[in-house]
Design a protein around this motif. Structure first.
Motif, mmCIF file in Angstrom:
data_model
loop_
_atom_site.group_PDB
_atom_site.id
_atom_site.type_symbol
_atom_site.label_atom_id
_atom_site.label_comp_id
_atom_site.label_asym_id
_atom_site.label_seq_id
_atom_site.Cartn_x
_atom_site.Cartn_y
_atom_site.Cartn_z
ATOM 1 N N PRO A 34 -34.225 -44.927 -14.326
ATOM 2 C CA PRO A 34 -34.383 -43.947 -15.404
ATOM 3 C C PRO A 34 -34.011 -42.533 -14.953
ATOM 4 O O PRO A 34 -34.001 -42.224 -13.762
ATOM 5 C CB PRO A 34 -35.886 -44.015 -15.699
ATOM 6 C CG PRO A 34 -36.498 -44.345 -14.363
ATOM 7 C CD PRO A 34 -35.480 -45.187 -13.619
ATOM 8 N N TRP A 35 -33.690 -41.714 -15.915
ATOM 9 C CA TRP A 35 -33.519 -40.279 -15.704
ATOM 10 C C TRP A 35 -34.594 -39.556 -16.495
ATOM 11 O O TRP A 35 -34.821 -39.865 -17.663
ATOM 12 C CB TRP A 35 -32.136 -39.814 -16.169
ATOM 13 C CG TRP A 35 -31.039 -40.198 -15.241
ATOM 14 C CD1 TRP A 35 -30.333 -41.368 -15.236
ATOM 15 C CD2 TRP A 35 -30.505 -39.413 -14.176
ATOM 16 N NE1 TRP A 35 -29.400 -41.365 -14.229
ATOM 17 C CE2 TRP A 35 -29.474 -40.173 -13.560
ATOM 18 C CE3 TRP A 35 -30.789 -38.139 -13.672
ATOM 19 C CZ2 TRP A 35 -28.741 -39.702 -12.483
ATOM 20 C CZ3 TRP A 35 -30.053 -37.663 -12.597
ATOM 21 C CH2 TRP A 35 -29.040 -38.439 -12.015
ATOM 22 N N TYR A 36 -35.220 -38.573 -15.847
ATOM 23 C CA TYR A 36 -36.239 -37.784 -16.503
ATOM 24 C C TYR A 36 -35.772 -36.328 -16.615
ATOM 25 O O TYR A 36 -35.089 -35.802 -15.731
ATOM 26 C CB TYR A 36 -37.561 -37.842 -15.728
ATOM 27 C CG TYR A 36 -38.341 -39.103 -15.997
ATOM 28 C CD1 TYR A 36 -38.030 -40.294 -15.347
ATOM 29 C CD2 TYR A 36 -39.370 -39.112 -16.931
ATOM 30 C CE1 TYR A 36 -38.731 -41.454 -15.610
ATOM 31 C CE2 TYR A 36 -40.083 -40.268 -17.205
ATOM 32 C CZ TYR A 36 -39.758 -41.430 -16.540
ATOM 33 O OH TYR A 36 -40.447 -42.590 -16.816
ATOM 34 N N GLN A 37 -36.182 -35.698 -17.698
ATOM 35 C CA GLN A 37 -35.871 -34.293 -17.963
ATOM 36 C C GLN A 37 -37.180 -33.513 -17.952
ATOM 37 O O GLN A 37 -38.168 -33.950 -18.556
ATOM 38 C CB GLN A 37 -35.192 -34.166 -19.332
ATOM 39 C CG GLN A 37 -34.807 -32.767 -19.748
ATOM 40 C CD GLN A 37 -34.297 -32.750 -21.184
ATOM 41 O OE1 GLN A 37 -34.952 -33.216 -22.111
ATOM 42 N NE2 GLN A 37 -33.101 -32.232 -21.387
ATOM 43 N N ALA A 49 -32.291 -44.517 -19.560
ATOM 44 C CA ALA A 49 -32.506 -45.431 -18.436
ATOM 45 C C ALA A 49 -31.488 -46.561 -18.495
ATOM 46 O O ALA A 49 -30.933 -46.865 -19.559
ATOM 47 C CB ALA A 49 -33.924 -45.992 -18.449
ATOM 48 N N ILE A 50 -31.264 -47.193 -17.340
ATOM 49 C CA ILE A 50 -30.284 -48.276 -17.265
ATOM 50 C C ILE A 50 -30.783 -49.350 -16.313
ATOM 51 O O ILE A 50 -31.571 -49.071 -15.402
ATOM 52 C CB ILE A 50 -28.909 -47.716 -16.807
ATOM 53 C CG1 ILE A 50 -27.773 -48.695 -17.118
ATOM 54 C CG2 ILE A 50 -28.935 -47.372 -15.310
ATOM 55 C CD1 ILE A 50 -26.381 -48.076 -16.954
ATOM 56 N N ARG A 51 -30.352 -50.575 -16.541
ATOM 57 C CA ARG A 51 -30.630 -51.677 -15.621
ATOM 58 C C ARG A 51 -29.340 -52.047 -14.906
ATOM 59 O O ARG A 51 -28.251 -51.807 -15.435
ATOM 60 C CB ARG A 51 -31.214 -52.867 -16.385
ATOM 61 C CG ARG A 51 -32.545 -52.543 -17.015
ATOM 62 C CD ARG A 51 -33.351 -53.775 -17.356
ATOM 63 N NE ARG A 51 -34.632 -53.411 -17.968
ATOM 64 C CZ ARG A 51 -35.711 -53.083 -17.280
ATOM 65 N NH1 ARG A 51 -35.678 -53.074 -15.964
ATOM 66 N NH2 ARG A 51 -36.833 -52.775 -17.892
ATOM 67 N N PHE A 89 -34.360 -35.394 -13.027
ATOM 68 C CA PHE A 89 -34.713 -36.261 -11.909
ATOM 69 C C PHE A 89 -34.163 -37.659 -12.159
ATOM 70 O O PHE A 89 -34.388 -38.238 -13.223
ATOM 71 C CB PHE A 89 -36.230 -36.384 -11.751
ATOM 72 C CG PHE A 89 -36.924 -35.116 -11.354
ATOM 73 C CD1 PHE A 89 -37.476 -34.282 -12.310
ATOM 74 C CD2 PHE A 89 -37.028 -34.760 -10.014
ATOM 75 C CE1 PHE A 89 -38.131 -33.108 -11.940
ATOM 76 C CE2 PHE A 89 -37.687 -33.593 -9.634
ATOM 77 C CZ PHE A 89 -38.226 -32.772 -10.601
ATOM 78 N N CYS A 90 -33.478 -38.207 -11.169
ATOM 79 C CA CYS A 90 -33.175 -39.625 -11.224
ATOM 80 C C CYS A 90 -34.329 -40.365 -10.543
ATOM 81 O O CYS A 90 -35.080 -39.780 -9.757
ATOM 82 C CB CYS A 90 -31.849 -39.953 -10.550
ATOM 83 S SG CYS A 90 -31.752 -39.530 -8.793
ATOM 84 N N ALA A 91 -34.472 -41.623 -10.860
ATOM 85 C CA ALA A 91 -35.556 -42.414 -10.281
ATOM 86 C C ALA A 91 -35.130 -43.873 -10.241
ATOM 87 O O ALA A 91 -34.133 -44.275 -10.855
ATOM 88 C CB ALA A 91 -36.842 -42.246 -11.086
ATOM 89 N N ALA A 92 -35.898 -44.652 -9.504
ATOM 90 C CA ALA A 92 -35.645 -46.086 -9.418
ATOM 91 C C ALA A 92 -36.968 -46.804 -9.210
ATOM 92 O O ALA A 92 -37.895 -46.245 -8.614
ATOM 93 C CB ALA A 92 -34.684 -46.388 -8.267
ATOM 94 N N SER A 93 -37.041 -48.031 -9.701
ATOM 95 C CA SER A 93 -38.264 -48.807 -9.512
ATOM 96 C C SER A 93 -37.927 -50.293 -9.426
ATOM 97 O O SER A 93 -36.803 -50.714 -9.709
ATOM 98 C CB SER A 93 -39.262 -48.546 -10.642
ATOM 99 O OG SER A 93 -38.776 -49.037 -11.873
#
Lengths: 113, 113
Positions: A34-37, A49-51, A89-93
């Motif tokens: 996902p990307w957060y603002q 967000a992307i998979r 912010f980029c993120a990953a989980s």
């Protein structure tokens, strides 16, 4: 150490221009990106967000490009507007790891009118 | 619909003092998280919970404790505050089984002098 590396730290773009933010990761088990603002004084909010089974996702002026083999993904903001000035912010989980988000360091985008 | 509410919004502590940060969500989310945000480091996970009565350590748990006695509340405690704990703290919650959008609170700005 950060599991997701984000660049640049900041960028300035003219109104109508394109903003590009890049992220890279090492853990191939990540399955949600996902990307957060975040606006000053506010909490982060999900932007898009992307998979990993998709190479690109577009929502309005915001596009995520995903390169699984290079373990990189990027956010493109087309036709940038002053209201887009924020920290991104980029993120990953990982689904099997309680979806704990690993965040990049953030990019402050300033759009000049 | 308030979403995720954090209390207090600002606090100044002296070294060695203790305090509790409260996070409340009204979305019936199973998962709740505490992050800290520091310049140039993005958001880092302190502790999290996957359901009422459960807690687990995140990336930077030292110096903090948490409790989830009620599903809607997640408390973050600092037993003996240190200047290194000066930060902005964010609580977040997400849908059952994760994988979906994490909703963030407005943050608590904590200064330890």
């Amino acid at each position: 150490q950060q599991q997701v590396k984000q660049s640049p730290q900041s960028l300035i773009v003219q109104k109508g221009g394109i903003s590009i933010i890049n992220c890279a990761y090492e853990n191939t088990a990540f399955d949600y990106f996902p990307w957060y603002q975040q606006f000053p004084g506010k909490g982060p909010a999900l932007l898009i967000a992307i998979r990993p089974d998709v190479s690109e996702k577009k929502e309005g002026r915001f596009t995520i490009s995903f390169n699984k083999s290079a373990k990189q993904f990027s956010l493109h903001i087309m036709d940038s507007q002053p209201g887009d000035s924020a920290t991104y912010f980029c993120a990953a989980s990982i689904r099997s790891n309680d979806y704990k988000l690993s965040f990049g360091a953030g990019t402050t985008v300033t759009v000049r009118a | 619909n308030a979403g995720v509410t954090q209390t207090p919004k600002f606090r100044v502590l002296k070294t060695g003092q203790s305090m509790t940060l409260l996070c409340a969500q009204d979305m019936n989310h199973e998962y709740m998280y505490w992050y800290r945000q520091d310049p140039g480091m993005g958001l880092r996970l302190i502790h999290y919970s996957v359901g009422e009565g459960t807690t687990a350590k995140g990336e930077v748990p030292d110096g903090y404790n948490v409790s989830r006695l009620k599903k809607q509340n997640f408390l973050l405690g600092l037993e003996s505050a240190a200047p290194s704990q000066t930060s902005v703290y964010f609580c977040a919650s997400s849908y059952p089984a994760g994988g979906k959008e994490a909703f963030f609170g407005q943050g608590t700005r904590l200064t330890v002098v």
